[in-house]
Motif scaffolding. Structure first.
Motif, PDB file in Angstrom:
ATOM      1  N   ARG A  20      28.486  -0.828  33.035  1.00 48.63           N
ATOM      2  CA  ARG A  20      28.002   0.361  32.321  1.00 48.63           C
ATOM      3  C   ARG A  20      28.657   0.519  30.953  1.00 48.63           C
ATOM      4  NH1 ARG A  20      25.681  -0.836  36.193  1.00 48.63           N
ATOM      5  NH2 ARG A  20      24.731   0.489  37.742  1.00 48.63           N
ATOM      6  N   LEU A  22      27.490   0.081  27.946  1.00 46.02           N
ATOM      7  CA  LEU A  22      26.238  -0.133  27.233  1.00 46.02           C
ATOM      8  C   LEU A  22      26.461  -0.396  25.750  1.00 46.02           C
ATOM      9  CD1 LEU A  22      23.887   2.423  29.007  1.00 46.02           C
ATOM     10  CD2 LEU A  22      24.392   0.051  29.587  1.00 46.02           C
ATOM     11  N   LYS A  23      27.399   0.282  25.136  1.00 45.34           N
ATOM     12  CA  LYS A  23      27.670   0.059  23.715  1.00 45.34           C
ATOM     13  C   LYS A  23      28.011  -1.405  23.469  1.00 45.34           C
ATOM     14  CE  LYS A  23      30.685   1.621  19.958  1.00 45.34           C
ATOM     15  NZ  LYS A  23      31.555   0.519  19.639  1.00 45.34           N
ATOM     16  N   THR A  53      16.953  -0.668  24.412  1.00 42.36           N
ATOM     17  CA  THR A  53      18.223   0.008  24.727  1.00 42.36           C
ATOM     18  C   THR A  53      17.943   1.333  25.435  1.00 42.36           C
ATOM     19  OG1 THR A  53      18.350   0.924  22.475  1.00 42.36           O
ATOM     20  CG2 THR A  53      19.546  -1.123  22.901  1.00 42.36           C
ATOM     21  N   PHE A  54      16.908   2.042  25.005  1.00 45.62           N
ATOM     22  CA  PHE A  54      16.513   3.259  25.707  1.00 45.62           C
ATOM     23  C   PHE A  54      16.090   2.924  27.141  1.00 45.62           C
ATOM     24  CE2 PHE A  54      13.242   6.323  27.007  1.00 45.62           C
ATOM     25  CZ  PHE A  54      13.984   7.495  26.955  1.00 45.62           C
ATOM     26  N   LYS A  57      19.062   2.399  29.381  1.00 48.04           N
ATOM     27  CA  LYS A  57      19.682   3.699  29.701  1.00 48.04           C
ATOM     28  C   LYS A  57      18.899   4.402  30.798  1.00 48.04           C
ATOM     29  CE  LYS A  57      21.587   4.323  25.081  1.00 48.04           C
ATOM     30  NZ  LYS A  57      21.432   5.054  23.802  1.00 48.04           N
ATOM     31  N   MET A  58      17.572   4.321  30.740  1.00 47.83           N
ATOM     32  CA  MET A  58      16.734   4.970  31.751  1.00 47.83           C
ATOM     33  C   MET A  58      16.886   4.296  33.120  1.00 47.83           C
ATOM     34  SD  MET A  58      15.545   7.409  29.787  1.00 47.83           S
ATOM     35  CE  MET A  58      15.696   8.172  31.293  1.00 47.83           C
ATOM     36  N   PHE A  60      19.560   2.906  34.326  1.00 52.12           N
ATOM     37  CA  PHE A  60      20.817   3.323  34.940  1.00 52.12           C
ATOM     38  C   PHE A  60      20.815   4.793  35.344  1.00 52.12           C
ATOM     39  CE2 PHE A  60      22.311  -0.513  32.553  1.00 52.12           C
ATOM     40  CZ  PHE A  60      22.524  -1.269  33.690  1.00 52.12           C
ATOM     41  N   ARG A  61      19.906   5.567  34.802  1.00 53.17           N
ATOM     42  CA  ARG A  61      19.743   6.957  35.242  1.00 53.17           C
ATOM     43  C   ARG A  61      18.846   7.042  36.478  1.00 53.17           C
ATOM     44  NH1 ARG A  61      18.762   9.058  29.272  1.00 53.17           N
ATOM     45  NH2 ARG A  61      20.926   9.196  28.633  1.00 53.17           N
TER      46      ARG A  61
END
Length: 135
Positions: A20, A22-23, A53-54, A57-58, A60-61
């Protein structure tokens, strides 16, 4: 960059995703990234840096404990081929997501520049549907 360094970049990209970080993962993507996903389901199609990248993020949510396992990797010139597997629990349906992938990466100056992603789109749709039974 040589083949070993390119393979290490891909390994590090997935390691950072799994941790996690991500950066750090996204720093390995070229600003002019082109990521293509197979099929005709909602996630299929072409992605640029901002959209992919979005998308990560989705993921992992939307999934609990989502992880990639790297299976086979080979490289030639600026290309790296990767067979991988993912696991996670879809939080909205409670279903176990376990998909198989083939990625073909093209790197440019040490960054991931192009990606072709292949996976089981039927399984991806199934995990989204709360009324479908185990396949």
């Amino acid at each position: 960059m040589n083949v070993y360094e390119n393979k290490k970049t891909i390994f590090d990209f997935f390691r950072f995703l799994n941790e996690r970080k991500l950066k750090e993962a996204f720093e390995l993507l070229d600003d002019d990234l082109h990521w293509w996903i197979v099929g005709s389901i909602p996630v299929s199609g072409d992605y640029d840096f901002k959209k992919i990248t979005f998308g990560f993020k989705m993921i992992f949510r939307a999934f609990e404990n989502f992880q990639f396992t790297l299976k086979e990797m080979t490289g030639e010139d600026e290309r790296v081929s990767l067979v991988a597997e993912s696991h996670g629990i879809r939080t909205s349906t409670g279903k176990h997501y376990n998909n198989q992938y083939h990625f073909l990466f093209t790197l440019h100056q040490g960054k991931i520049h192009k990606v072709k992603e292949y996976f089981d789109t039927v399984h991806a749709l199934w995990v989204e549907s709360p009324e479908s039974k185990e396949i």
